[in-house]
Enzyme design. Structure first.
Site, PDB file in Angstrom:
ATOM      1  NE  ARG A 106     -31.308 -22.285   2.497  1.00  0.00           N
ATOM      2  CZ  ARG A 106     -30.924 -23.438   3.020  1.00  0.00           C
ATOM      3  NH1 ARG A 106     -30.559 -23.496   4.288  1.00  0.00           N
ATOM      4  NH2 ARG A 106     -30.914 -24.528   2.302  1.00  0.00           N
ATOM      5  CE  LYS A 128     -32.968  -0.931  -5.565  1.00  0.00           C
ATOM      6  NZ  LYS A 128     -33.078  -0.123  -6.789  1.00  0.00           N
ATOM      7  CD  GLU A 170     -25.956   7.653  -8.094  1.00  0.00           C
ATOM      8  OE1 GLU A 170     -27.117   8.055  -7.900  1.00  0.00           O
ATOM      9  OE2 GLU A 170     -25.686   6.599  -8.731  1.00  0.00           O
ATOM     10  CE  LYS A 205     -30.190   4.421  -1.767  1.00  0.00           C
ATOM     11  NZ  LYS A 205     -29.097   3.912  -2.570  1.00  0.00           N
ATOM     12  CD  GLU A 215     -36.515   0.316  -7.346  1.00  0.00           C
ATOM     13  OE1 GLU A 215     -35.436   0.115  -6.766  1.00  0.00           O
ATOM     14  OE2 GLU A 215     -36.640   0.422  -8.551  1.00  0.00           O
ATOM     15  NE  ARG A 219     -34.409   1.416  -2.744  1.00  0.00           N
ATOM     16  CZ  ARG A 219     -33.692   0.598  -2.022  1.00  0.00           C
ATOM     17  NH1 ARG A 219     -34.257  -0.164  -1.117  1.00  0.00           N
ATOM     18  NH2 ARG A 219     -32.385   0.520  -2.185  1.00  0.00           N
ATOM     19  CG  ASN A 223     -34.496   3.427 -10.134  1.00  0.00           C
ATOM     20  OD1 ASN A 223     -33.429   3.115  -9.631  1.00  0.00           O
ATOM     21  ND2 ASN A 223     -35.604   2.720  -9.971  1.00  0.00           N
ATOM     22  CG  HIS A 226     -30.189   5.158 -12.097  1.00  0.00           C
ATOM     23  ND1 HIS A 226     -30.147   6.393 -11.489  1.00  0.00           N
ATOM     24  CD2 HIS A 226     -29.275   4.392 -11.440  1.00  0.00           C
ATOM     25  CE1 HIS A 226     -29.258   6.369 -10.496  1.00  0.00           C
ATOM     26  NE2 HIS A 226     -28.718   5.169 -10.454  1.00  0.00           N
ATOM     27  CG  HIS A 230     -28.586   1.499 -15.616  1.00  0.00           C
ATOM     28  ND1 HIS A 230     -29.559   0.998 -14.781  1.00  0.00           N
ATOM     29  CD2 HIS A 230     -27.512   1.722 -14.814  1.00  0.00           C
ATOM     30  CE1 HIS A 230     -29.092   0.929 -13.544  1.00  0.00           C
ATOM     31  NE2 HIS A 230     -27.853   1.370 -13.539  1.00  0.00           N
ATOM     32  CG  HIS A 242     -23.316   3.867 -11.727  1.00  0.00           C
ATOM     33  ND1 HIS A 242     -24.264   3.110 -12.365  1.00  0.00           N
ATOM     34  CD2 HIS A 242     -23.947   4.491 -10.702  1.00  0.00           C
ATOM     35  CE1 HIS A 242     -25.422   3.252 -11.740  1.00  0.00           C
ATOM     36  NE2 HIS A 242     -25.262   4.082 -10.726  1.00  0.00           N
TER      37      HIS A 242
HETATM   38  N1  LIG Z   1     -26.546  -0.834  -4.455  1.00  0.00           N
HETATM   39  C1  LIG Z   1     -26.934   0.353  -4.861  1.00  0.00           C
HETATM   40  O1  LIG Z   1     -27.952   0.882  -4.415  1.00  0.00           O
HETATM   41  C2  LIG Z   1     -26.101   1.111  -5.857  1.00  0.00           C
HETATM   42  C3  LIG Z   1     -26.357   2.461  -6.092  1.00  0.00           C
HETATM   43  C4  LIG Z   1     -25.531   3.154  -6.973  1.00  0.00           C
HETATM   44  C5  LIG Z   1     -24.480   2.492  -7.608  1.00  0.00           C
HETATM   45  N2  LIG Z   1     -24.278   1.175  -7.373  1.00  0.00           N
HETATM   46  C6  LIG Z   1     -23.179   0.444  -8.022  1.00  0.00           C
HETATM   47  O2  LIG Z   1     -21.943   1.026  -7.644  1.00  0.00           O
HETATM   48  C7  LIG Z   1     -20.982   0.710  -8.633  1.00  0.00           C
HETATM   49  C8  LIG Z   1     -20.054   1.877  -8.852  1.00  0.00           C
HETATM   50  O3  LIG Z   1     -19.403   2.163  -7.632  1.00  0.00           O
HETATM   51  P1  LIG Z   1     -18.121   3.121  -7.559  1.00  0.00           P
HETATM   52  O4  LIG Z   1     -18.368   4.343  -8.364  1.00  0.00           O
HETATM   53  O5  LIG Z   1     -17.801   3.242  -6.130  1.00  0.00           O
HETATM   54  O6  LIG Z   1     -17.017   2.338  -8.378  1.00  0.00           O
HETATM   55  P2  LIG Z   1     -15.958   1.196  -7.957  1.00  0.00           P
HETATM   56  O7  LIG Z   1     -16.450   0.394  -6.852  1.00  0.00           O
HETATM   57  O8  LIG Z   1     -15.594   0.512  -9.228  1.00  0.00           O
HETATM   58  O9  LIG Z   1     -14.702   2.045  -7.456  1.00  0.00           O
HETATM   59  C9  LIG Z   1     -14.050   2.904  -8.362  1.00  0.00           C
HETATM   60  C10 LIG Z   1     -12.537   2.666  -8.399  1.00  0.00           C
HETATM   61  O10 LIG Z   1     -11.958   3.291  -7.274  1.00  0.00           O
HETATM   62  C11 LIG Z   1     -11.127   2.370  -6.551  1.00  0.00           C
HETATM   63  N3  LIG Z   1     -11.245   2.818  -5.170  1.00  0.00           N
HETATM   64  C12 LIG Z   1     -12.254   2.617  -4.299  1.00  0.00           C
HETATM   65  N4  LIG Z   1     -12.057   3.341  -3.184  1.00  0.00           N
HETATM   66  C13 LIG Z   1     -10.894   4.000  -3.349  1.00  0.00           C
HETATM   67  C14 LIG Z   1     -10.166   4.921  -2.551  1.00  0.00           C
HETATM   68  N5  LIG Z   1     -10.624   5.340  -1.374  1.00  0.00           N
HETATM   69  N6  LIG Z   1      -8.989   5.390  -3.021  1.00  0.00           N
HETATM   70  C15 LIG Z   1      -8.524   5.025  -4.252  1.00  0.00           C
HETATM   71  N7  LIG Z   1      -9.190   4.174  -5.071  1.00  0.00           N
HETATM   72  C16 LIG Z   1     -10.361   3.674  -4.620  1.00  0.00           C
HETATM   73  C17 LIG Z   1     -11.693   1.021  -6.876  1.00  0.00           C
HETATM   74  O11 LIG Z   1     -10.707   0.016  -6.767  1.00  0.00           O
HETATM   75  C18 LIG Z   1     -12.110   1.222  -8.331  1.00  0.00           C
HETATM   76  O12 LIG Z   1     -11.001   1.066  -9.195  1.00  0.00           O
HETATM   77  C19 LIG Z   1     -21.745   0.289  -9.882  1.00  0.00           C
HETATM   78  O13 LIG Z   1     -21.568  -1.079 -10.099  1.00  0.00           O
HETATM   79  C20 LIG Z   1     -23.192   0.570  -9.523  1.00  0.00           C
HETATM   80  O14 LIG Z   1     -24.102  -0.335 -10.112  1.00  0.00           O
HETATM   81  C21 LIG Z   1     -25.046   0.473  -6.502  1.00  0.00           C
END
Ligand SMILES: NC(=O)c1ccc[n+]([C@@H]2O[C@H](COP(=O)([O-])OP(=O)(O)OC[C@H]3O[C@@H](n4cnc5c(N)ncnc54)[C@H](O)[C@@H]3O)[C@@H](O)[C@H]2O)c1
Length: 354
Positions: A106, A128, A170, A205, A215, A219, A223, A226, A230, A242
């Site tokens: 939990r 999040k 972003e 942020k 949110e 907050r 978005n 987005h 999305h 993304h």
């Molecule tokens: N929680 C939140 O507030 C929030 C906000 C924005 C985005 N997101 C989420 O984030 C996700 C996208 O994240 P992302 O763009 O980091 O993509 P990702 O996590 O898929 O990483 C991108 C690629 O890079 C590789 N990688 C990661 N770090 C590396 C490094 N240092 N060197 C080489 N390769 C590396 C990973 O294995 C992957 O193949 C989406 O699912 C999105 O919904 C969440």
């Protein structure tokens, strides 16, 4: 360097050049790390718990089924409730690890060590966590802030250029939310991403999520880009990353704002935005593919229409304004049709003419 955050903020935020083992948890801890980072982690002299999980999770596997074996593994170790989980990876890995930490017993504490620019600038901060359902992205999740965020820029050395550029969107979003035109224009220029931009985005942020952790109001401004983003991301079959989808969504939001009677963005901002986004034009889905995805947006409200017909949908839209903070409006998904057509014509004039 520890960044200044609002008093009482749930997460300590560090921005460093190289990883520092002193920032790992004091007591028992385990790691969920991206397999791609394992060598860099070990080369940096960072410790590796014997029960660490090194995983490779593509965006399509950001699913509940991915975290269930992790939970079973922790229960088998066993990991106790005073342990801390450390997430090392991009936004997919940190969203899933945070979710698993929120579910295990939990809720256990966690730290996030983001390794993509997108995760450093945005995903890792704010609490999040989430996974996707067949019906859409991030439809299941929990607010579970990490105790500590440690962004080490040396991890970015191995990040493919497309993923580096992905994170830039972003940052540009952050500037447009605030109406900071000069900052947005600077980031739209060619040239490397600068560390002070990340620092500024994180500070902004942190302030927003501290004032509105769940949110309920302010907050939602985060978005920006987005809503359409999305829909375009999903409609491209996740061919668009993304951040790339958010970039397209930002242009769409600028055009929607104008359509809604707000002050138009000058060519000095729209032109570089279009120039940067033009290579993504082949993956911008046609309007009929976007409409149903917009209508089932996570923040959509369904209710009776003005004449009592069932299920009129309204979606929360964030509209940017040049020189002023963005504003929120509740609109029908159809409001995006003209901005979507303009976006296509700006990015891909020859296709629209054909
Ligand atoms: N929680 C939140 O507030 C929030 C906000 C924005 C985005 N997101 C989420 O984030 C996700 C996208 O994240 P992302 O763009 O980091 O993509 P990702 O996590 O898929 O990483 C991108 C690629 O890079 C590789 N990688 C990661 N770090 C590396 C490094 N240092 N060197 C080489 N390769 C590396 C990973 O294995 C992957 O193949 C989406 O699912 C999105 O919904 C969440």
């Amino acid at each position: 360097m520890r960044l200044a955050t609002p008093p009482g903020f749930a997460t300590e935020v560090f921005l460093l050049e190289a990883p520092d083992g002193d920032l790992l948890p004091d007591g028992a801890w385990t790691l969920v790390g991206d397999l791609r980072l394992r060598d860099a982690w070990i080369r940096a002299g960072m410790p590796e718990p014997s029960h660490a999980l090194w995983v490779s999770v593509p965006e399509e596997e950001k699913k509940l089924r991915t975290v269930i074996p992790w939970l079973e593994h922790w229960a088998g170790v066993p990991l106790h409730r005073d342990a801390t989980v450390v997430a090392l990876g991009g936004g997919v890995l940190s969203d899933l690890t945070g979710l698993a930490a929120s579910l295990y017993l939990r809720g256990v504490a966690w730290q996030v060590w983001p390794t993509t620019l997108l995760a450093m600038a945005d995903a890792a901060l704010g609490g999040k966590t989430g996974a996707d359902l067949a019906a859409g992205k991030n439809l299941v999740g929990a607010f579970h802030p990490p105790r500590r965020l440690v962004a080490c820029t040396s991890f970015l050395d191995g990040l493919p250029p497309r993923h580096l550029e992905n994170g830039r969107w972003e940052l540009i979003k952050t500037a447009l939310i605030q109406g900071e035109m000069d900052w947005a224009a600077e980031m739209l220029q060619d040239g490397p991403v600068k560390l002070p931009w990340v620092e500024r985005a994180l500070a902004f942020k942190a302030g927003v999520v501290h004032r509105d952790p769940r949110e309920a109001g302010e907050r939602r401004l985060l978005n920006l880009g987005h809503t359409l983003g999305h829909a375009l991301e999903a409609a491209s079959g996740y061919h668009l990353l993304h951040g790339e989808a958010i970039g397209l969504g930002l242009l769409g939001a600028c055009l929607l704002a104008e359509e809604q009677g707000l002050k138009p963005f000058p060519a000095s901002l729209l032109d570089p935005l279009v120039r940067r986004l033009a290579p993504l034009a082949p993956w911008v889905a046609p309007w009929p593919a976007c409409l149903p995805l917009l209508a089932r947006d996570k923040k959509a409200r369904h209710g009776a229409g003005p004449t009592g017909e069932a299920s009129a949908t309204e979606i929360h839209c964030i509209l940017p304004r040049p020189g002023e903070p963005a504003v929120q409006r509740v609109l029908a998904p159809q409001a995006w049709e003209t901005p979507h057509a303009r976006l296509l014509s700006l990015l891909h004039p020859e296709i629209v003419r054909a």
